[in-house]
Scaffold this motif. Structure first.
Motif, PDB file in Angstrom:
ATOM      1  N   SER A 118       0.832  -1.211   0.000  1.00 42.61           N
ATOM      2  CA  SER A 118       0.000   0.000   0.000  1.00 42.61           C
ATOM      3  C   SER A 118       0.866   1.260   0.000  1.00 42.61           C
ATOM      4  N   ILE A 119       2.016   1.199   0.642  1.00 44.93           N
ATOM      5  CA  ILE A 119       2.924   2.355   0.649  1.00 44.93           C
ATOM      6  C   ILE A 119       3.453   2.609  -0.760  1.00 44.93           C
ATOM      7  N   LEU A 120       3.909   1.557  -1.416  1.00 38.78           N
ATOM      8  CA  LEU A 120       4.443   1.683  -2.772  1.00 38.78           C
ATOM      9  C   LEU A 120       3.374   2.198  -3.733  1.00 38.78           C
ATOM     10  N   ASN A 121       2.161   1.647  -3.631  1.00 43.03           N
ATOM     11  CA  ASN A 121       1.080   2.087  -4.511  1.00 43.03           C
ATOM     12  C   ASN A 121       0.745   3.558  -4.286  1.00 43.03           C
ATOM     13  N   ALA A 122       0.728   3.962  -3.013  1.00 40.19           N
ATOM     14  CA  ALA A 122       0.387   5.354  -2.694  1.00 40.19           C
ATOM     15  C   ALA A 122       1.447   6.320  -3.224  1.00 40.19           C
ATOM     16  N   LEU A 123       2.710   5.962  -3.071  1.00 40.69           N
ATOM     17  CA  LEU A 123       3.786   6.831  -3.543  1.00 40.69           C
ATOM     18  C   LEU A 123       3.808   6.906  -5.066  1.00 40.69           C
ATOM     19  N   ASP A 146       1.110   9.182  -6.318  1.00 43.46           N
ATOM     20  CA  ASP A 146       1.146  10.570  -5.882  1.00 43.46           C
ATOM     21  C   ASP A 146       1.467  11.498  -7.064  1.00 43.46           C
ATOM     22  N   LYS A 147       0.712  12.578  -7.206  1.00 39.64           N
ATOM     23  CA  LYS A 147       0.865  13.470  -8.350  1.00 39.64           C
ATOM     24  C   LYS A 147       2.232  14.140  -8.385  1.00 39.64           C
ATOM     25  N   TRP A 148       2.730  14.510  -7.206  1.00 41.55           N
ATOM     26  CA  TRP A 148       4.039  15.174  -7.183  1.00 41.55           C
ATOM     27  C   TRP A 148       5.132  14.210  -7.612  1.00 41.55           C
ATOM     28  N   ILE A 149       5.086  12.976  -7.123  1.00 40.19           N
ATOM     29  CA  ILE A 149       6.099  11.986  -7.482  1.00 40.19           C
ATOM     30  C   ILE A 149       5.989  11.631  -8.968  1.00 40.19           C
ATOM     31  N   GLN A 150       4.778  11.507  -9.469  1.00 40.42           N
ATOM     32  CA  GLN A 150       4.606  11.258 -10.895  1.00 40.42           C
ATOM     33  C   GLN A 150       5.182  12.410 -11.721  1.00 40.42           C
ATOM     34  N   GLY A 151       5.002  13.632 -11.204  1.00 39.58           N
ATOM     35  CA  GLY A 151       5.497  14.810 -11.909  1.00 39.58           C
ATOM     36  C   GLY A 151       7.012  14.847 -12.000  1.00 39.58           C
ATOM     37  N   ILE A 152       7.696  14.570 -10.887  1.00 43.26           N
ATOM     38  CA  ILE A 152       9.167  14.605 -10.931  1.00 43.26           C
ATOM     39  C   ILE A 152       9.709  13.425 -11.736  1.00 43.26           C
ATOM     40  N   VAL A 170      15.586  25.254   0.233  1.00 43.64           N
ATOM     41  CA  VAL A 170      15.000  26.393  -0.483  1.00 43.64           C
ATOM     42  C   VAL A 170      16.016  27.490  -0.769  1.00 43.64           C
ATOM     43  N   GLY A 171      17.290  27.221  -0.461  1.00 42.83           N
ATOM     44  CA  GLY A 171      18.334  28.199  -0.730  1.00 42.83           C
ATOM     45  C   GLY A 171      18.709  29.003   0.495  1.00 42.83           C
ATOM     46  N   PHE A 172      19.856  29.650   0.435  1.00 40.75           N
ATOM     47  CA  PHE A 172      20.348  30.515   1.514  1.00 40.75           C
ATOM     48  C   PHE A 172      20.422  29.768   2.852  1.00 40.75           C
ATOM     49  N   ASN A 173      20.799  28.484   2.773  1.00 38.04           N
ATOM     50  CA  ASN A 173      21.017  27.675   3.977  1.00 38.04           C
ATOM     51  C   ASN A 173      19.735  27.434   4.775  1.00 38.04           C
ATOM     52  N   HIS A 174      18.584  27.464   4.097  1.00 37.46           N
ATOM     53  CA  HIS A 174      17.299  27.230   4.756  1.00 37.46           C
ATOM     54  C   HIS A 174      16.556  26.054   4.105  1.00 37.46           C
ATOM     55  N   ASN A 175      15.687  25.442   4.905  1.00 35.50           N
ATOM     56  CA  ASN A 175      14.911  24.290   4.448  1.00 35.50           C
ATOM     57  C   ASN A 175      13.441  24.451   4.820  1.00 35.50           C
ATOM     58  N   GLN A 176      12.587  23.680   4.160  1.00 30.59           N
ATOM     59  CA  GLN A 176      11.167  23.664   4.489  1.00 30.59           C
ATOM     60  C   GLN A 176      10.622  22.243   4.318  1.00 30.59           C
ATOM     61  N   HIS A 177       9.419  22.009   4.853  1.00 32.27           N
ATOM     62  CA  HIS A 177       8.770  20.717   4.681  1.00 32.27           C
ATOM     63  C   HIS A 177       8.243  20.569   3.254  1.00 32.27           C
ATOM     64  N   LEU A 178       8.370  19.365   2.701  1.00 31.17           N
ATOM     65  CA  LEU A 178       7.670  19.001   1.487  1.00 31.17           C
ATOM     66  C   LEU A 178       6.762  17.843   1.876  1.00 31.17           C
ATOM     67  N   GLN A 179       5.479  18.071   1.863  1.00 29.53           N
ATOM     68  CA  GLN A 179       4.505  17.182   2.493  1.00 29.53           C
ATOM     69  C   GLN A 179       3.633  16.474   1.465  1.00 29.53           C
ATOM     70  N   LEU A 180       3.558  15.148   1.569  1.00 35.35           N
ATOM     71  CA  LEU A 180       2.717  14.342   0.687  1.00 35.35           C
ATOM     72  C   LEU A 180       1.611  13.683   1.507  1.00 35.35           C
ATOM     73  N   GLY A 181       0.429  13.622   0.939  1.00 33.17           N
ATOM     74  CA  GLY A 181      -0.676  12.953   1.615  1.00 33.17           C
ATOM     75  C   GLY A 181      -0.861  11.551   1.059  1.00 33.17           C
ATOM     76  N   LEU A 182      -0.682  10.525   1.902  1.00 35.45           N
ATOM     77  CA  LEU A 182      -0.801   9.134   1.475  1.00 35.45           C
ATOM     78  C   LEU A 182      -1.945   8.454   2.216  1.00 35.45           C
ATOM     79  N   THR A 183      -2.584   7.504   1.557  1.00 36.26           N
ATOM     80  CA  THR A 183      -3.607   6.678   2.191  1.00 36.26           C
ATOM     81  C   THR A 183      -3.077   5.251   2.244  1.00 36.26           C
ATOM     82  N   LEU A 184      -2.874   4.721   3.454  1.00 41.12           N
ATOM     83  CA  LEU A 184      -2.178   3.449   3.632  1.00 41.12           C
ATOM     84  C   LEU A 184      -3.026   2.431   4.388  1.00 41.12           C
ATOM     85  N   VAL A 185      -2.665   1.171   4.218  1.00 38.74           N
ATOM     86  CA  VAL A 185      -3.347   0.073   4.904  1.00 38.74           C
ATOM     87  C   VAL A 185      -2.497  -0.357   6.100  1.00 38.74           C
TER      88      VAL A 185
END
Length: 245
Positions: free
Chosen positions: A127-132, A135-141, A197-212
């Motif tokens: 279910s994890i593999l299927n969800a990832l 995922d639209k973002w993962i398909q996009g990259i 995100v540049g200049f020595n800073h980071n942010q969350h990149l959040q994906l929504g998954l539905t798992l069993v």
């Protein structure tokens, strides 16, 4: 008789008074496994994290007369189901006259073993593999980089392939529970990577998954859900994944 009655009542009130004020004002949650405060947490009297201690250690090693440490650490509880505790951690500021920077992340641990918990420990890997892969973002990259992720059949290899593209760094333990549907036997999970995100800073990149959930974890979800994402202040969102999914 009246004197004795009054005396007994006073003794009872006095003995009960400390209990009403026994909890620390910065205590967020407590049960038999964990005590969570605004900047620290203890599991069975063992410190899981402590922002004040983090800062003191940093100051001892980095601060000089010329360069003060202007830095801070923070921790936020995300979800707690049974012994599985997810929390957000972060830090930022200036160290030793350097340039400003920040970092952050999400971690899930087993409070009993104090070890990190991977998605595959409590969810069905298929279910994890299927969800990832869905995922639209993962398909996009994948499309952008001409990579077909459908050929990956275990989580470790799939995450390694995603991380190599450089968009974000995901770890198997970087997740939190949002909600559980007993009717569908599905768990809404937020899988979170650290994106530069540049200049020595980071942010969350959040994906929504539905798992069993695995059978043992299903019982925890039904009977031992203490709180889920959204109960306390944090840097995530309870809406659909902000980058797809």
């Amino acid at each position: 008789m009246k004197t004795k009655v009054v005396y007994i009542v006073i003794v009872l009130i006095t003995s009960m008074a400390p209990k009403a004020f026994s909890q620390s004002p910065d205590l967020l949650f407590s049960n038999d496994l964990i005590q969570i405060y605004k900047s620290r947490a203890l599991a069975m009297d063992e410190t899981i994290y402590d922002a004040t201690t983090d800062f003191e250690k940093l100051r001892e090693t980095e601060e000089t007369d010329e360069c003060k440490v202007d830095y801070s650490f923070y921790y936020n509880p995300l979800s707690l189901v049974g012994a599985y505790y997810s929390y957000e951690f972060g830090e930022g500021g200036v160290v030793a006259c350097g340039v400003p920077g920040s970092s952050l992340g999400i971690r899930t641990i087993d409070l009993k073993s104090k070890k990190e918990t991977a998605l595959t420990d409590i969810f069905e890997e298929k279910s994890i593999l299927n969800a990832l892969k869905s995922d639209k973002w993962i398909q996009g990259i994948g499309k952008e980089n001409h990579i077909d992720f459908s050929g990956y059949h275990n989580l470790k290899d799939l995450i390694t392939a995603i991380n190599k593209l450089g968009y974000a760094e995901f770890k198997p333990s970087s997740f939190a529970i949002l909600r559980y549907s007993e009717e569908k036997n599905e768990v809404a999970v937020r899988f979170v990577g650290k994106a530069y995100v540049g200049f020595n800073h980071n942010q969350h990149l959040q994906l929504g998954l539905t798992l069993v959930p695995k059978p043992n974890f299903k019982d925890e979800l039904l009977n031992k859900t203490e709180f889920v994402l959204g109960k306390f202040k944090n840097g995530l969102t309870t809406q659909r994944g902000q980058n797809g999914g």
